[in-house]
Design an enzyme around this catalytic site. Structure first.
Site, PDB file in Angstrom:
ATOM      1  CB  CYS A 240      18.775  40.495  46.109  1.00 27.04           C
ATOM      2  SG  CYS A 240      19.893  39.458  47.058  1.00 27.04           S
TER       3      CYS A 240
ATOM      4  CG  HIS B  93      20.449  44.351  46.799  1.00 26.70           C
ATOM      5  ND1 HIS B  93      20.065  44.045  48.087  1.00 26.70           N
ATOM      6  CD2 HIS B  93      21.262  43.344  46.401  1.00 26.70           C
ATOM      7  CE1 HIS B  93      20.624  42.902  48.447  1.00 26.70           C
ATOM      8  NE2 HIS B  93      21.356  42.460  47.442  1.00 26.70           N
TER       9      HIS B  93
ATOM     10  CG  ASN C  35      23.208  41.322  50.597  1.00 32.24           C
ATOM     11  OD1 ASN C  35      21.990  41.182  50.590  1.00 32.24           O
ATOM     12  ND2 ASN C  35      23.961  41.116  49.531  1.00 32.24           N
TER      13      ASN C  35
HETATM   14  O1  UT7 Z   1      22.908  40.184  47.230  1.00 33.22           O
HETATM   15  C1  UT7 Z   1      22.979  39.280  46.190  1.00 33.22           C
HETATM   16  C2  UT7 Z   1      24.132  39.483  45.355  1.00 33.22           C
HETATM   17  N1  UT7 Z   1      25.352  39.240  46.102  1.00 33.22           N
HETATM   18  C3  UT7 Z   1      26.377  40.067  45.949  1.00 33.22           C
HETATM   19  O2  UT7 Z   1      26.252  41.047  45.270  1.00 33.22           O
HETATM   20  C4  UT7 Z   1      27.679  39.677  46.600  1.00 33.22           C
HETATM   21  C5  UT7 Z   1      28.803  39.850  45.611  1.00 33.22           C
HETATM   22  N2  UT7 Z   1      30.098  39.407  46.085  1.00 33.22           N
HETATM   23  C6  UT7 Z   1      30.787  39.994  47.110  1.00 33.22           C
HETATM   24  O3  UT7 Z   1      30.275  40.877  47.771  1.00 33.22           O
HETATM   25  C7  UT7 Z   1      32.212  39.583  47.318  1.00 33.22           C
HETATM   26  O4  UT7 Z   1      32.588  38.719  46.281  1.00 33.22           O
HETATM   27  C8  UT7 Z   1      32.500  38.897  48.695  1.00 33.22           C
HETATM   28  C9  UT7 Z   1      32.361  39.917  49.787  1.00 33.22           C
HETATM   29  C10 UT7 Z   1      31.555  37.744  48.923  1.00 33.22           C
HETATM   30  C11 UT7 Z   1      33.941  38.397  48.685  1.00 33.22           C
HETATM   31  O5  UT7 Z   1      34.833  39.476  48.452  1.00 33.22           O
HETATM   32  P1  UT7 Z   1      35.941  39.398  47.287  1.00 33.22           P
HETATM   33  O6  UT7 Z   1      36.693  40.650  47.338  1.00 33.22           O
HETATM   34  O7  UT7 Z   1      35.245  39.048  46.001  1.00 33.22           O
HETATM   35  O8  UT7 Z   1      36.852  38.207  47.788  1.00 33.22           O
HETATM   36  P2  UT7 Z   1      37.462  37.016  46.925  1.00 33.22           P
HETATM   37  O9  UT7 Z   1      36.504  35.879  46.925  1.00 33.22           O
HETATM   38  O10 UT7 Z   1      37.939  37.536  45.601  1.00 33.22           O
HETATM   39  O11 UT7 Z   1      38.714  36.621  47.797  1.00 33.22           O
HETATM   40  C12 UT7 Z   1      39.841  37.513  47.936  1.00 33.22           C
HETATM   41  C13 UT7 Z   1      40.775  36.948  48.995  1.00 33.22           C
HETATM   42  C14 UT7 Z   1      41.106  35.485  48.807  1.00 33.22           C
HETATM   43  O12 UT7 Z   1      42.391  35.251  49.279  1.00 33.22           O
HETATM   44  P3  UT7 Z   1      43.650  35.174  48.263  1.00 33.22           P
HETATM   45  O13 UT7 Z   1      43.315  34.099  47.292  1.00 33.22           O
HETATM   46  O14 UT7 Z   1      43.735  36.537  47.622  1.00 33.22           O
HETATM   47  O15 UT7 Z   1      44.789  34.853  49.177  1.00 33.22           O
HETATM   48  C15 UT7 Z   1      40.144  34.762  49.687  1.00 33.22           C
HETATM   49  O16 UT7 Z   1      40.597  33.508  50.119  1.00 33.22           O
HETATM   50  O17 UT7 Z   1      40.160  37.029  50.281  1.00 33.22           O
HETATM   51  C16 UT7 Z   1      40.016  35.720  50.849  1.00 33.22           C
HETATM   52  N3  UT7 Z   1      38.702  35.687  51.462  1.00 33.22           N
HETATM   53  C17 UT7 Z   1      38.475  35.976  52.736  1.00 33.22           C
HETATM   54  N4  UT7 Z   1      39.310  36.307  53.747  1.00 33.22           N
HETATM   55  C18 UT7 Z   1      38.749  36.559  54.942  1.00 33.22           C
HETATM   56  C19 UT7 Z   1      37.504  35.424  50.862  1.00 33.22           C
HETATM   57  N5  UT7 Z   1      36.504  35.532  51.752  1.00 33.22           N
HETATM   58  C20 UT7 Z   1      37.082  35.878  52.919  1.00 33.22           C
HETATM   59  C21 UT7 Z   1      36.567  36.148  54.200  1.00 33.22           C
HETATM   60  N6  UT7 Z   1      37.432  36.487  55.170  1.00 33.22           N
HETATM   61  N7  UT7 Z   1      35.246  36.108  54.471  1.00 33.22           N
END
Ligand code: UT7
Length: 346
Positions: free
Chosen positions: A132, A273, A303
């Site tokens: 990125c 970004h 992204n």
């Molecule tokens: O560009 C390069 C750098 N990249 C970034 O900056 C990306 C950084 N990370 C992110 O943007 C976020 O971490 C994501 C968008 C990828 C994920 O969002 P999050 O709020 O960090 O989700 P999480 O992994 O903490 O998961 C929260 C909950 C979990 O469920 P429980 O354990 O609370 O029941 C996950 O299983 O959301 C669930 N979950 C989803 N549900 C539906 C995780 N991914 C998904 C999904 N759809 N895609």
């Protein structure tokens, strides 16, 4: 050749030539195919609501190889448009740099292919792989090469087609990324007020496993979930990258302003970004940056990795929101881990 004299050894190196660097034009290119959250959710157990709430994304553009769209075609279109907007002919470029990690071919570089297709003669051409950060690293490199007198007119591209390395059943990655390219044309100018006021370029390879594409089986950690971590596909530990991104984003803005001896209020536009709307909001809250000064287009494109910063810049420029004399800060962070900024006087 004899031994240099003590006077020669202790003499200061010559001062850098006083050369300004102007951004003469910009261009961008996105695939024609629009893919909605519902379409992605159908492939990976997610939902439109979840994706929009957690990322700010509604749609993304994804290359259709059957239509001939690829990293190379997006890069070529973006630079062609940047040259047109700069009124610079392709053969006036003496260097093309492309920030990308998703080249169509590993060899030769995308920059070589683009330079050849546009008719850039024997201009030097190379790619920079910084995920990125690819565009901001490339922009800083090109700027400094111009300011040192090595090159005069440079095309800088940032592009990623992450769709080519995405497993659409892996919801950690599938929901986030889109494809895009952006480009600028830089040229040496006698106006020394123009160019980079301060820049920061950093990396910490210790964090590589948080966001990477395993090339072969040995790259996959013991105990990794094999359903999620696959060779040839991007793997991301979203939570860890999120924490890194929020802290780095804020410290990078502060480090850049401190170097320049300026404050947030002095900056006319932050071109950042588009990683996740929550990361952008965290930085704008921390520094009190209002919507007028921090551009956001993640809703339309997702992204787009190295494509996101130059795509934002091109939209701003074409919308008349970038003006001569303004201070504009480019900021990016991503796999590597890498983070980089470039504060310009336009
Ligand atoms: O560009 C390069 C750098 N990249 C970034 O900056 C990306 C950084 N990370 C992110 O943007 C976020 O971490 C994501 C968008 C990828 C994920 O969002 P999050 O709020 O960090 O989700 P999480 O992994 O903490 O998961 C929260 C909950 C979990 O469920 P429980 O354990 O609370 O029941 C996950 O299983 O959301 C669930 N979950 C989803 N549900 C539906 C995780 N991914 C998904 C999904 N759809 N895609």
């Amino acid at each position: 050749m004899g031994t240099p004299s003590a006077a020669a050894v202790s003499a200061k190196p010559p001062a850098l030539p006083k050369i300004g660097v102007a951004i003469l034009g910009s261009g961008s290119a996105v695939p024609t195919r629009v893919v909605s959250n519902d379409q992605i959710a159908a492939l990976c157990d997610s939902s439109d609501d979840w994706i929009f709430q957690r990322t700010g994304i509604r749609n993304r553009r994804i290359c259709d190889p059957a239509d001939g769209e690829s990293n190379r075609t997006l890069c070529t279109d973006a630079l062609r448009r940047a040259l047109e907007s700069a009124s610079v002919a392709p053969n006036e470029l003496d260097l093309v740099i492309c920030g990308t990690i998703t080249q169509d071919m590993r060899c030769p570089s995308t920059a070589c292919l683009v330079a050849s297709e546009l008719g850039c003669g024997t201009a030097a051409a190379w790619d920079i792989g910084a995920a990125c950060c690819g565009f901001v690293y490339s922009l800083n490199t090109a700027h400094d090469l111009i300011r040192s007198g090595s090159f005069k007119t440079v095309g800088v591209i940032g592009c990623d087609t992450v769709s080519a390395i995405t497993d659409y059943t892996n919801r950690n990655v599938a929901i986030l990324f889109g494809d895009a390219a952006g480009a600028v044309v830089l040229r040496a100018t006698d106006d020394v007020s123009k160019g980079v006021v301060a820049q920061c370029n950093h990396a910490n390879g210790n964090g590589w496993q948080e966001l990477y594409m395993p090339g072969w089986d040995e790259h996959i950690k013991d105990g990794a979930d094999r359903a999620l971590v696959r060779t040839g596909c991007l793997h991301m530990n979203g939570r860890e990258v999120f924490k890194f991104a929020v802290t780095t984003f804020c410290s990078l803005i502060k480090e850049t302003l401190d170097k320049a001896g300026l404050s947030v209020e002095d900056v006319d536009m932050f071109v950042c970004h588009q990683s996740n709307i929550r990361i952008l909001e965290a930085a704008s809250e921390r520094f009190g940056i209002d919507k007028e000064h921090l551009y956001v287009n993640i809703e339309k494109y997702g992204n787009t990795s190295a494509g996101s910063v130059p795509l934002c810049f091109d939209e701003l420029r074409r919308g008349g929101r970038i003006k001569e004399g303004q201070l504009v800060m480019f900021v990016a962070f991503g796999a590597g881990l890498t983070w980089s900024s470039s504060l310009w006087r336009m």
